[in-house]
Design a protein around this motif. Structure first.
Motif, PDB file in Angstrom:
ATOM      1  N   SER A  41      10.168  45.391  27.565  1.00  0.00           N
ATOM      2  CA  SER A  41       9.029  44.655  26.998  1.00  0.00           C
ATOM      3  C   SER A  41       8.633  43.469  27.871  1.00  0.00           C
ATOM      4  CB  SER A  41       9.277  44.236  25.547  1.00  0.00           C
ATOM      5  OG  SER A  41      10.389  43.384  25.440  1.00  0.00           O
ATOM      6  N   ASP A  42       9.567  42.886  28.598  1.00  0.00           N
ATOM      7  CA  ASP A  42       9.161  41.847  29.558  1.00  0.00           C
ATOM      8  C   ASP A  42       8.339  42.458  30.685  1.00  0.00           C
ATOM      9  OD1 ASP A  42      10.554  39.856  28.163  1.00  0.00           O
ATOM     10  OD2 ASP A  42      11.392  38.980  29.994  1.00  0.00           O
ATOM     11  N   ALA A  43       8.770  43.615  31.154  1.00  0.00           N
ATOM     12  CA  ALA A  43       8.030  44.278  32.231  1.00  0.00           C
ATOM     13  C   ALA A  43       6.625  44.647  31.748  1.00  0.00           C
ATOM     14  CB  ALA A  43       8.775  45.524  32.698  1.00  0.00           C
ATOM     15  N   ALA A  44       6.552  45.207  30.539  1.00  0.00           N
ATOM     16  CA  ALA A  44       5.248  45.617  29.999  1.00  0.00           C
ATOM     17  C   ALA A  44       4.344  44.403  29.804  1.00  0.00           C
ATOM     18  CB  ALA A  44       5.433  46.358  28.677  1.00  0.00           C
ATOM     19  N   ALA A  45       4.954  43.295  29.413  1.00  0.00           N
ATOM     20  CA  ALA A  45       4.177  42.075  29.185  1.00  0.00           C
ATOM     21  C   ALA A  45       3.454  41.659  30.456  1.00  0.00           C
ATOM     22  CB  ALA A  45       5.090  40.951  28.721  1.00  0.00           C
ATOM     23  N   THR A  49      12.869  52.493  21.733  1.00  0.00           N
ATOM     24  CA  THR A  49      14.121  52.361  22.461  1.00  0.00           C
ATOM     25  C   THR A  49      15.077  51.392  21.767  1.00  0.00           C
ATOM     26  OG1 THR A  49      15.046  52.055  24.697  1.00  0.00           O
ATOM     27  CG2 THR A  49      13.308  50.541  24.027  1.00  0.00           C
ATOM     28  N   GLY A  50      16.296  51.312  22.307  1.00  0.00           N
ATOM     29  CA  GLY A  50      17.318  50.454  21.718  1.00  0.00           C
ATOM     30  C   GLY A  50      17.099  48.980  22.057  1.00  0.00           C
ATOM     31  N   ASN A  51      18.004  48.174  21.564  1.00  0.00           N
ATOM     32  CA  ASN A  51      17.842  46.728  21.614  1.00  0.00           C
ATOM     33  C   ASN A  51      17.760  46.179  23.043  1.00  0.00           C
ATOM     34  OD1 ASN A  51      17.765  44.082  20.743  1.00  0.00           O
ATOM     35  ND2 ASN A  51      19.469  44.285  19.326  1.00  0.00           N
ATOM     36  N   MET A  52      18.739  46.489  23.863  1.00  0.00           N
ATOM     37  CA  MET A  52      18.754  45.891  25.197  1.00  0.00           C
ATOM     38  C   MET A  52      17.692  46.504  26.107  1.00  0.00           C
ATOM     39  SD  MET A  52      21.862  45.115  27.815  1.00  0.00           S
ATOM     40  CE  MET A  52      22.368  46.789  28.052  1.00  0.00           C
ATOM     41  N   PHE A  53      17.548  47.828  26.072  1.00  0.00           N
ATOM     42  CA  PHE A  53      16.508  48.438  26.909  1.00  0.00           C
ATOM     43  C   PHE A  53      15.127  47.898  26.505  1.00  0.00           C
ATOM     44  CE2 PHE A  53      19.127  52.648  27.336  1.00  0.00           C
ATOM     45  CZ  PHE A  53      20.040  52.003  28.152  1.00  0.00           C
ATOM     46  N   GLY A  54      14.938  47.705  25.210  1.00  0.00           N
ATOM     47  CA  GLY A  54      13.650  47.206  24.720  1.00  0.00           C
ATOM     48  C   GLY A  54      13.387  45.779  25.160  1.00  0.00           C
ATOM     49  N   ASP A  55      14.437  44.988  25.205  1.00  0.00           N
ATOM     50  CA  ASP A  55      14.307  43.609  25.676  1.00  0.00           C
ATOM     51  C   ASP A  55      13.769  43.606  27.100  1.00  0.00           C
ATOM     52  OD1 ASP A  55      14.698  40.779  25.756  1.00  0.00           O
ATOM     53  OD2 ASP A  55      16.571  41.097  26.864  1.00  0.00           O
ATOM     54  N   ILE A  56      14.353  44.451  27.920  1.00  0.00           N
ATOM     55  CA  ILE A  56      14.013  44.470  29.346  1.00  0.00           C
ATOM     56  C   ILE A  56      12.623  45.089  29.570  1.00  0.00           C
ATOM     57  CG2 ILE A  56      14.697  45.391  31.595  1.00  0.00           C
ATOM     58  CD1 ILE A  56      17.643  45.399  30.392  1.00  0.00           C
ATOM     59  N   ALA A  86      11.759  54.995  33.130  1.00  0.00           N
ATOM     60  CA  ALA A  86      10.740  54.324  32.307  1.00  0.00           C
ATOM     61  C   ALA A  86      10.322  52.997  32.943  1.00  0.00           C
ATOM     62  CB  ALA A  86      11.272  54.092  30.893  1.00  0.00           C
ATOM     63  N   ALA A  87      11.293  52.285  33.492  1.00  0.00           N
ATOM     64  CA  ALA A  87      10.967  51.017  34.161  1.00  0.00           C
ATOM     65  C   ALA A  87      10.042  51.282  35.344  1.00  0.00           C
ATOM     66  CB  ALA A  87      12.251  50.328  34.623  1.00  0.00           C
ATOM     67  N   MET A  88      10.349  52.343  36.084  1.00  0.00           N
ATOM     68  CA  MET A  88       9.521  52.690  37.245  1.00  0.00           C
ATOM     69  C   MET A  88       8.125  53.135  36.802  1.00  0.00           C
ATOM     70  SD  MET A  88      10.351  55.373  40.273  1.00  0.00           S
ATOM     71  CE  MET A  88      10.095  56.888  39.384  1.00  0.00           C
ATOM     72  N   GLN A  89       8.090  54.008  35.782  1.00  0.00           N
ATOM     73  CA  GLN A  89       6.787  54.506  35.317  1.00  0.00           C
ATOM     74  C   GLN A  89       5.909  53.377  34.765  1.00  0.00           C
ATOM     75  OE1 GLN A  89       5.673  57.468  35.962  1.00  0.00           O
ATOM     76  NE2 GLN A  89       7.635  58.171  36.769  1.00  0.00           N
ATOM     77  N   LEU A  90       6.544  52.374  34.155  1.00  0.00           N
ATOM     78  CA  LEU A  90       5.773  51.262  33.601  1.00  0.00           C
ATOM     79  C   LEU A  90       4.997  50.499  34.670  1.00  0.00           C
ATOM     80  CD1 LEU A  90       7.829  49.391  30.842  1.00  0.00           C
ATOM     81  CD2 LEU A  90       5.538  50.364  30.624  1.00  0.00           C
ATOM     82  N   VAL A  91       5.582  50.408  35.859  1.00  0.00           N
ATOM     83  CA  VAL A  91       4.854  49.698  36.907  1.00  0.00           C
ATOM     84  C   VAL A  91       4.059  50.649  37.808  1.00  0.00           C
ATOM     85  CG1 VAL A  91       6.276  47.631  36.937  1.00  0.00           C
ATOM     86  CG2 VAL A  91       6.935  49.564  38.344  1.00  0.00           C
ATOM     87  N   LYS A  92       4.338  51.969  37.683  1.00  0.00           N
ATOM     88  CA  LYS A  92       3.630  52.931  38.521  1.00  0.00           C
ATOM     89  C   LYS A  92       2.376  53.450  37.823  1.00  0.00           C
ATOM     90  CE  LYS A  92       4.440  57.356  40.780  1.00  0.00           C
ATOM     91  NZ  LYS A  92       5.129  58.608  40.466  1.00  0.00           N
ATOM     92  N   ALA A  93       2.550  53.917  36.607  1.00  0.00           N
ATOM     93  CA  ALA A  93       1.430  54.530  35.883  1.00  0.00           C
ATOM     94  C   ALA A  93       1.553  54.185  34.392  1.00  0.00           C
ATOM     95  CB  ALA A  93       1.438  56.029  36.088  1.00  0.00           C
ATOM     96  N   PRO A  94       1.378  52.919  34.051  1.00  0.00           N
ATOM     97  CA  PRO A  94       1.662  52.481  32.682  1.00  0.00           C
ATOM     98  C   PRO A  94       0.765  53.113  31.618  1.00  0.00           C
ATOM     99  CG  PRO A  94       0.601  50.717  33.936  1.00  0.00           C
ATOM    100  CD  PRO A  94       0.944  51.794  34.909  1.00  0.00           C
ATOM    101  N   LYS A  95      -0.411  53.573  32.021  1.00  0.00           N
ATOM    102  CA  LYS A  95      -1.335  54.105  31.002  1.00  0.00           C
ATOM    103  C   LYS A  95      -0.904  55.452  30.449  1.00  0.00           C
ATOM    104  CE  LYS A  95      -5.067  52.764  33.423  1.00  0.00           C
ATOM    105  NZ  LYS A  95      -6.487  52.819  33.799  1.00  0.00           N
ATOM    106  N   GLN A  96       0.157  56.065  31.029  1.00  0.00           N
ATOM    107  CA  GLN A  96       0.650  57.333  30.469  1.00  0.00           C
ATOM    108  C   GLN A  96       1.286  57.110  29.100  1.00  0.00           C
ATOM    109  OE1 GLN A  96       4.615  58.723  32.267  1.00  0.00           O
ATOM    110  NE2 GLN A  96       4.014  57.092  33.655  1.00  0.00           N
TER     111      GLN A  96
END
Ligand code: IPM
Ligand code: MG
Length: 362
Positions: free
Chosen positions: A251-255, A242-249, A226-236
């Motif tokens: 959401s910064d990337a998505a931001a 997701t859970g607390n810690m994964f969501g923390d991480i 998911a981290a990779m896809q967010l920076v590769k093809a985020p519009k998918q």
């Protein structure tokens, strides 16, 4: 009936960005009949300094009676050496847990004016509109046991526990499916069930809840992918849960896809829709007091508050379009300013706040 908004500026740039959000609320009161009363309270380091605790009983009492809460940010270098249980961050975790604000909505929407400020190519992010639904009151952030212990051989060992009960997964899954129903009806559940039993249960419960939302297309993704896809093809992505810690991480990337973490608001809701609203960026102590911070995430957090807790959708839209107008006018705080782009002007925290108010009133 007059609704009460508890305002908790917190630390660092918190006071400056909240001041701009208050200007916006005041304009809605004076010009658009918004019937709210603001009370001020303490959280984080500011609360520790004044009352010896980052989420003191006085704030707890205020939070209980408020209809909604607007928070700036917590944390600062001067608190780094405090015992862990009175650090500013514990204040934030404390209020989230105390009010059972388990559903954290973090939209990442790219304003087309800012496509050039993203670190990704404009065509990769143009039109981006993702909603990350982060579980906020469970998982490894709160799991017991936790601590740092000394082993028999004298070596120290740190430990935390990643736990989720079925009921916790169910309620966040319902939140996410309901949001997906109002959007493009696609939900991606992010986990790590190839390694973690707790995420195996997560997947199973999300699948089960999904049966109640047959119109929503549910998919599962491991968090690393998911981290990779967010920076590769985020519009998918449409909605991610997701859970607390994964969501923390994540959401910064998505931001950052949207150009700046200074642009992202958030809502943290309990089961009745009472909520706390805050920008997802932190307290940025390095730029504190310099009138440099971007207040737009906080101003858009007010918009989310109007939408999700105060039942004022049309005023929320007014704020959103005022922010759009200001960006169209080319006004940019330092975090979203790209040198050499024609028609843009570098402005301060208070200047962009004033411009939003002017756009609201025009
Ligand atoms: C956030 C922040 C907080 C978190 C910190 C300040 C405790 O990073 O809201 O994303 O980790 O939840
Ligand atoms: Mg974070």
């Amino acid at each position: 009936m007059t609704q009460i908004i508890l305002v908790l500026p917190g630390d660092g740039i918190g006071k400056e960005i909240i001041a701009e959000a208050i200007k916006v609320i005041d304009a809605l009161k004076s010009d658009f009949g918004l019937d709210v009363e603001i009370t001020n309270g303490l959280i984080g380091g500011a609360a520790y300094d004044a009352e010896g605790h980052p989420y003191p009983p006085s704030t707890q009492a205020q939070a209980k009676v408020a209809d909604a809460i607007l928070l700036g940010a917590v944390g600062g270098y001067q608190y780094d050496d405090l015992p862990r249980d009175v650090r500013p961050e514990r204040g934030l975790l404390g209020i989230r847990a105390d009010l059972e604000l388990f559903s954290n909505l973090r939209p990442a929407i790219l304003n087309e004016e800012l496509a050039g400020a993203s670190s990704l190519k404009a065509e990769v992010v143009a039109g981006l509109d993702i909603m990350i639904v982060r579980e906020l009151t469970g998982g490894i952030y709160f799991g017991e046991p936790r601590g740092i212990r000394t082993l028999d051989n004298g070596e120290k060992q740190g430990y935390n526990t990643l736990v989720y009960k079925e009921s916790e997964i169910e309620r966040i899954a319902h939140s996410a499916f309901k949001i997906a129903m109002k959007r493009d009806k696609r939900l991606c559940s992010v986990g790590k069930s190839n390694v973690l039993e707790v995420m195996e249960l997560w997947d199973e419960v999300v699948e089960r809840v999904g049966k109640e939302y047959p119109e929503v297309e549910l998919s599962h993704m491991y968090v690393d992918n998911a981290a990779m896809q967010l920076v590769k093809a985020p519009k998918q992505f449409d909605v991610m849960v997701t859970g607390n810690m994964f969501g923390d991480i994540l959401s910064d990337a998505a931001a950052m896809l949207t150009g700046s973490i200074g642009m992202l608001p958030s809502a943290s809701l309990d089961k009745k829709g009472k909520g706390m609203y805050e920008p997802i960026h932190g307290s940025a102590p390095d730029i504190e007091g310099k009138n440099l911070a971007n207040p737009l995430a906080t101003i858009m957090s007010v918009s989310m508050m109007l939408r999700y807790s105060l039942n004022q959708e049309s005023l929320a839209q007014k704020i959103d379009s005022a922010v759009e107008t200001v960006l169209k006018q080319g006004l940019r705080t330092a975090d979203i300013y790209v040198d050499g782009v024609a028609g843009t002007t570098l402005v301060s925290t208070s200047e962009i706040g004033d411009a939003v108010v002017a756009a609201l009133k025009s």
